[in-house]
Design a protein around this motif. Structure first.
Motif, short mmCIF file in Angstrom:
data_model
loop_
_atom_site.label_atom_id
_atom_site.label_comp_id
_atom_site.label_asym_id
_atom_site.label_seq_id
_atom_site.Cartn_x
_atom_site.Cartn_y
_atom_site.Cartn_z
N PRO A 276 0.83 -1.21 0.00
CA PRO A 276 0.00 0.00 0.00
C PRO A 276 0.86 1.25 0.00
O PRO A 276 1.92 1.31 0.62
N TYR B 253 -0.22 5.72 -6.20
CA TYR B 253 -1.56 6.27 -6.22
C TYR B 253 -1.88 6.73 -7.64
O TYR B 253 -0.99 7.16 -8.39
N ASP C 58 -5.55 4.08 -4.32
CA ASP C 58 -4.36 3.27 -4.11
C ASP C 58 -4.42 2.06 -5.03
O ASP C 58 -5.43 1.33 -5.05
N SER D 229 -4.45 -1.79 -3.12
CA SER D 229 -5.69 -2.26 -2.52
C SER D 229 -6.94 -1.82 -3.27
O SER D 229 -8.05 -2.28 -2.93
N VAL E 25 -8.45 6.67 -1.34
CA VAL E 25 -7.68 7.18 -0.20
C VAL E 25 -7.86 8.68 -0.01
O VAL E 25 -7.38 9.22 0.99
N MET F 252 -6.41 4.97 5.54
CA MET F 252 -5.45 5.31 4.50
C MET F 252 -4.93 6.72 4.73
O MET F 252 -5.62 7.70 4.41
N CYS G 125 2.34 8.63 -0.81
CA CYS G 125 2.68 7.57 -1.77
C CYS G 125 4.13 7.74 -2.23
O CYS G 125 4.76 8.78 -2.04
N ASN H 14 -14.76 0.95 0.69
CA ASN H 14 -13.50 0.45 1.25
C ASN H 14 -13.70 -0.66 2.28
O ASN H 14 -12.89 -1.59 2.34
N ARG I 146 -11.25 -4.03 0.67
CA ARG I 146 -10.11 -3.16 0.39
C ARG I 146 -9.40 -2.70 1.67
O ARG I 146 -8.19 -2.59 1.70
N ARG I 147 -10.16 -2.43 2.72
CA ARG I 147 -9.52 -2.01 3.97
C ARG I 147 -8.69 -3.15 4.56
O ARG I 147 -7.60 -2.91 5.09
N TRP J 276 -5.52 -3.39 2.65
CA TRP J 276 -4.63 -2.28 3.02
C TRP J 276 -3.94 -2.57 4.36
O TRP J 276 -2.72 -2.42 4.48
N ASN J 277 -4.71 -2.98 5.37
CA ASN J 277 -4.13 -3.25 6.68
C ASN J 277 -3.14 -4.40 6.63
O ASN J 277 -2.10 -4.37 7.31
#
Length: 575
Positions: free
Chosen positions: A288, A292, A325, A328, A332, A376, A380, A474, A497-498, A501-502
């Protein structure tokens, strides 16, 4: 070194190219400085002799270029994958030309090679022209046995000649037009299609059909009130093709010539974006924040002023910036502004994407108490966008100050940044299209209600609805399973998506710069140069009072002979 099966292609941009067509190297000898070239397309001709040093000099001076021969999969089939009858014919042909392949240099050098060919034809019991045909096919198609395989799939019957009788089903009525195609019709058909149909932005086929009738027959022209010219055939004329028959002629012409109608009727950039296949060389970021995508568009909704009591003061259609992003596919950051697209708006959108979303939502009047709902908040490493806003001196501070590398998409190729382009489509379908004041494609048609009359939403309210959708997009909406790699599946990551990302923040550590919010805002401002004088600070033809320059004694310039000191400053053009 020029190897066998190398293609030598003339450069179209160089009119002095010594080759007029693509040639293939069928024989080369470095020690004797000899290269034999044979035409790669059209009717085969006997290979010609060239000095190798001459060929190399042509390549070095960019008169010609080299290319790799791309053979069909048929030429790489194993014997077990070939049918027995095709295998027998291939081996028979190869055995027939084997004496020539064994003495290929003698065959190429001899001026009168009829004895060598006649001997091979006599031993194989075939005609001499067949020996020539198979030998040239072998040399032009990679010098492999499978080049001699019969090509049944390319065989076609003889073209049927017209006898003057009407073909196909009988017409539906005696008055229905019908025409037997003649050679003259074929010539006029090609002429009309090339001029009126196979050109970018050409009208529908009906107008090409009308032009064909006007060209082929003595049609009368009538000027309609709208300025359009209409062609009318003489009364009682039936011997002309109907529109459906003309379409059939067009389809036959396309099939026989092998042209691509979509490519000819569209601009190259439009065809490459919407119709052309992808090369499949897409490389996904490893974590992540690595890349972007950013873009801006005018929203399809009218908003009203939040300061007007009766909500009937329309302020226009705001510009929406979206930041996505790539790792993911999460949104953002966004920005709504009433100004047209510019670098200043893009800088604010990046600031919203890079910083904490709790403070951002608080500024736009949206309550977001839990930072985990929109986590997010990292700068980037690479930023991919349009040439318009990013290709300017104002964006040059991104790399030295924040370590962000700016990448540009190709002109008129929105598919290069398809994720952010698709986000606008999601905003429209899921949120904006349900709001009062939405602009449809039919809004400019006569009799349709003007969307300005139903506008009732303010800019903060639009923010509230867009952020609500972003949180759903997200955190709740499932994404494509293709985003999950093998490690994510093993760790039980859900296709959201979250969660992706995590997981990336934990297992793919971010290598970009961690910048405080104050410094982040400062680095996104425009750069300039100001001079300090005894009277104050001079910048952009204006004088300013600065307590720091007074307290530090920078305005006391007696020691340096009243020379103005210059400093790099950050400023906001719109303030």
């Amino acid at each position: 070194m020029i190897s066998i099966n190398t293609l030598l292609v003339p450069l179209e941009s160089n009119a002095r190219s010594p080759l007029s067509e693509a040639m293939v190297v069928v024989f080369s000898d470095y020690y004797t400085n000899r290269v034999f070239l044979m035409n790669y397309e059209n009717k085969p001709r006997k290979p010609s002799l060239f000095p190798m040093t001459t060929i190399l000099s042509w390549i070095e001076t960019n008169l010609i270029t080299t290319a790799e021969m791309k053979l069909e999969a048929l030429y790489y089939l194993a014997d077990s994958q070939i049918r027995n009858n095709s295998l027998e014919k291939r081996n028979k042909r190869f055995n027939a030309i084997y004496p020539i392949i064994e003495n290929l240099e003698e065959f190429l050098l001899s001026i009168y090679d009829s004895k060598l060919v006649a001997k091979a034809a006599s031993q194989a019991g075939v005609k001499r022209y067949q020996i020539y045909q198979w030998t040239y096919l072998y040399l032009r198609r990679g010098q492999t046995k499978n080049a001699l395989l019969p090509r049944y799939q390319r065989s076609a019957g003889k073209k049927r000649r017209s006898t003057g009788a009407k073909l196909g089903r009988p017409p539906r009525s005696p008055n229905h037009p019908h025409k037997v195609k003649t050679p003259e019709d074929e010539r006029n058909l090609k002429r009309v299609l090339d001029k009126y149909y196979f050109v970018p932005g050409a009208p529908p086929l009906r107008e090409a059909w009308e032009q064909f009738l006007a060209l082929q027959y003595s049609a009368e022209r009538y000027l309609l009130p709208g300025g359009k010219i209409e062609f009318r055939l003489p009364p009682g004329e039936k011997n002309y093709p109907s529109l459906s028959q003309f379409k059939s002629w067009k389809d036959t012409f396309v099939r026989e010539t092998g042209i691509n109608p979509d490519r000819l009727r569209m601009r190259k950039s439009e065809y490459d974006k919407d119709r052309k296949g992808r090369s499949g060389d897409y490389v996904r970021p490893s974590g992540p924040g690595e890349m972007y995508q950013i873009d801006a568009t005018e929203t399809d909704v009218y908003v009203v002023s939040q300061f007007h009591k009766f909500r009937n003061l329309i302020v226009g259609r705001p510009t929406l910036y979206s930041v996505v992003d790539v790792f993911s596919e999460a949104i953002v950051g966004i920005l709504l502004t009433l100004a047209p697209p510019s670098w200043h708006g893009m800088a604010l959108a990046l600031f919203n994407a890079f910083r904490s979303k709790v403070s951002f939502c608080e500024e736009v009047g949206v309550k977001l108490t839990d930072e985990r709902a929109w986590p997010m908040a990292v700068p980037c490493m690479k930023l991919f966008g349009d040439n318009a806003e990013l290709n300017s001196e104002l964006s040059e501070s991104l790399h030295p100050d924040l370590g962000v590398t700016v990448l540009f998409g190709r002109p008129y190729r929105g598919d290069d940044k398809g994720l952010v382009e698709k986000s606008f489509d999601h905003f429209n379908k899921k949120t904006i299209s349900r709001l009062p004041g939405f602009v449809t494609k039919q809004s400019k048609s006569r009799g349709v209600k003007d969307p300005k009359l139903s506008a009732a939403i303010t800019l903060p309210e639009l923010y509230d609805r867009l952020i609500d959708y972003i949180l759903h997009h997200n955190n709740i909406q499932e994404c494509s399973p293709d985003l999950l790699n093998q490690q994510m599946v093993a760790d039980g990551v859900l296709p959201r998506r979250r969660d992706i990302w995590n997981w990336g923040l934990k297992n793919r550590p971010f290598t970009g710069k961690a910048v405080p919010e104050e410094h982040l805002y400062l680095h996104l401002l425009e750069k300039g140069e100001a001079s300090v004088h005894r009277e104050g600070v001079y910048f952009k033809k204006l004088w300013y009072v600065c307590e720091w320059t007074l307290a530090s004694g920078l305005q006391n310039q007696l020691s340096n002979r009243n020379r103005a000191k210059k400093f790099d400053v950050r400023f906001m053009r719109h303030m």
